[in-house]
Write a protein that holds these residues in place. Sequence first.
Motif, mmCIF file in Angstrom:
data_model
loop_
_atom_site.group_PDB
_atom_site.id
_atom_site.type_symbol
_atom_site.label_atom_id
_atom_site.label_comp_id
_atom_site.label_asym_id
_atom_site.label_seq_id
_atom_site.Cartn_x
_atom_site.Cartn_y
_atom_site.Cartn_z
ATOM 1 N N LYS A 1 84.659 -49.187 -6.238
ATOM 2 C CA LYS A 1 85.392 -49.403 -7.496
ATOM 3 C C LYS A 1 86.209 -50.695 -7.443
ATOM 4 C CE LYS A 1 84.425 -45.344 -9.375
ATOM 5 N NZ LYS A 1 83.446 -45.287 -10.471
ATOM 6 N N LYS B 1 73.716 -42.176 -3.675
ATOM 7 C CA LYS B 1 73.919 -40.778 -4.045
ATOM 8 C C LYS B 1 74.994 -40.052 -3.255
ATOM 9 C CE LYS B 1 71.528 -36.472 -4.978
ATOM 10 N NZ LYS B 1 70.287 -35.709 -4.911
ATOM 11 N N TYR B 2 74.952 -40.151 -1.928
ATOM 12 C CA TYR B 2 75.761 -39.232 -1.125
ATOM 13 C C TYR B 2 77.113 -39.740 -0.641
ATOM 14 C CZ TYR B 2 71.585 -36.353 -1.000
ATOM 15 O OH TYR B 2 70.525 -35.584 -1.366
ATOM 16 N N CYS B 3 77.206 -40.999 -0.260
ATOM 17 C CA CYS B 3 78.402 -41.422 0.489
ATOM 18 C C CYS B 3 79.631 -41.540 -0.405
ATOM 19 C CB CYS B 3 78.152 -42.739 1.223
ATOM 20 S SG CYS B 3 79.617 -43.270 2.134
ATOM 21 N N SER B 4 80.555 -40.609 -0.222
ATOM 22 C CA SER B 4 81.751 -40.572 -1.077
ATOM 23 C C SER B 4 82.694 -41.741 -0.790
ATOM 24 C CB SER B 4 82.490 -39.247 -0.902
ATOM 25 O OG SER B 4 82.918 -39.081 0.433
ATOM 26 N N THR C 1 89.663 -43.659 -8.223
ATOM 27 C CA THR C 1 88.892 -42.434 -8.468
ATOM 28 C C THR C 1 89.751 -41.175 -8.439
ATOM 29 O OG1 THR C 1 88.289 -42.424 -6.122
ATOM 30 C CG2 THR C 1 86.642 -43.243 -7.636
ATOM 31 N N ARG D 1 87.979 -32.768 -3.440
ATOM 32 C CA ARG D 1 86.806 -33.557 -3.793
ATOM 33 C C ARG D 1 86.055 -32.922 -4.946
ATOM 34 N NH1 ARG D 1 83.933 -34.178 1.961
ATOM 35 N NH2 ARG D 1 82.731 -35.768 0.896
ATOM 36 N N HIS E 1 77.631 -34.703 -5.825
ATOM 37 C CA HIS E 1 77.531 -35.956 -5.067
ATOM 38 C C HIS E 1 77.754 -37.144 -5.981
ATOM 39 C CE1 HIS E 1 76.138 -33.971 -1.494
ATOM 40 N NE2 HIS E 1 75.164 -33.353 -2.163
ATOM 41 N N PRO E 2 78.335 -38.249 -5.498
ATOM 42 C CA PRO E 2 79.039 -38.335 -4.213
ATOM 43 C C PRO E 2 80.389 -37.628 -4.317
ATOM 44 C CG PRO E 2 79.258 -40.398 -5.425
ATOM 45 C CD PRO E 2 78.395 -39.512 -6.267
ATOM 46 N N LYS E 3 80.720 -36.843 -3.308
ATOM 47 C CA LYS E 3 81.891 -35.951 -3.380
ATOM 48 C C LYS E 3 83.196 -36.700 -3.165
ATOM 49 C CE LYS E 3 79.149 -31.985 -1.918
ATOM 50 N NZ LYS E 3 78.836 -31.055 -0.828
ATOM 51 N N VAL E 4 83.498 -37.570 -4.119
ATOM 52 C CA VAL E 4 84.715 -38.396 -4.020
ATOM 53 C C VAL E 4 85.962 -37.534 -4.195
ATOM 54 C CG1 VAL E 4 83.525 -40.441 -4.887
ATOM 55 C CG2 VAL E 4 84.713 -38.942 -6.498
ATOM 56 N N PHE E 5 87.074 -38.038 -3.689
ATOM 57 C CA PHE E 5 88.348 -37.366 -3.911
ATOM 58 C C PHE E 5 88.765 -37.567 -5.360
ATOM 59 C CE2 PHE E 5 88.812 -37.973 0.752
ATOM 60 C CZ PHE E 5 88.997 -36.649 1.083
ATOM 61 N N ALA F 1 81.392 -44.731 -2.587
ATOM 62 C CA ALA F 1 81.580 -44.579 -4.034
ATOM 63 C C ALA F 1 83.019 -44.867 -4.431
ATOM 64 C CB ALA F 1 81.182 -43.162 -4.477
ATOM 65 N N MET F 2 83.972 -44.536 -3.543
ATOM 66 C CA MET F 2 85.377 -44.822 -3.859
ATOM 67 C C MET F 2 85.687 -46.303 -3.682
ATOM 68 S SD MET F 2 87.418 -41.426 -2.457
ATOM 69 C CE MET F 2 86.319 -40.864 -1.142
#
Lengths: 152, 152
Positions: free
Chosen positions: A125, A115-118, B126, B78, B82-86, A121-122
């Motif tokens: 990919k 959920k949280y770690c951006s 992303t 960002r 969530h997740p607060k990706v760029f 998450a990037m």
Amino acid sequence: MQVEVEYLGQMAFRGITPGGHTVQMDAAPEVGGQDSGARPTEVLLIALAGCTGIDVVSILQKMRVSIQGFRMAVEGSRQEEHPKVFRQIQLAYRIDSPDATAEQVKRAVRLSQEKYCSVSAMLEKTAGLEIAVYLNGQEVERFSRGAMVTNK
Amino acid sequence: MQVEVEYLGQMAFRGITPGGHTVQMDAAPEVGGQDSGARPTEVLLIALAGCTGIDVVSILQKMRVSIQGFRMAVEGSRQEEHPKVFRQIQLAYRIDSPDATAEQVKRAVRLSQEKYCSVSAMLEKTAGLEIAVYLNGQEVERFSRGAMVTNK
């Protein structure tokens, strides 16, 4: 969010945040650097661990669990051809706590990764993330995330 | 490639590379940190600039061009959830050189962004990257890369 990065000569660079924190970077001697700082790809793996580490600590603090020690090891494998992106990242969380249960620690790591770690998450990919979680030296969780690409 | 990241208490972490280089990270005071180091997402943007910066220097050196000054500014936006990706990253290269041509500098940046820089290649899955290149204070190039997602 903005950062500045300045060239210091040879292959060395220094990153500066608005708060005045610096990150020193340099290439390896084999490619003309002087090893006066971390490789940028090492800095990337450190950012990943810092991102998820802060999540996990924040969640465990909300659970009123005490953290005696917490270390992460991050190992990245890059593809051979350019651009040499990470295709596999192994991330081990080693948490020591006298009062946390395995369930609490697993939940904190899962919440961060799912959920949280951006940064996770990037990176997921392009890379498969292999997560392992240890509580007081004992493995309590293992799961995978992200791109399940075939790696050479 | 492996790094270790250790928890220092509160929300602070320190990354350590095999070469002994360290990166200090911390959360903002608003979320329980003490600002004793960079935010992990700032560290990520610094890694991006360091990666492409080393490419550009290396290519310009091969072209036998002298570099008098070189600064990069990286600004990341960002997503709110969530997740607060760029979702958008603006990267400005500011190169000062008495003998480089605009073509050489443009080519060096293009080669890094389109072929070599692994951090760019990962983040552009992303984020949309907006690149601007300045030579001796004059804009010589502007182009976009990566995910052209609609950003809120």
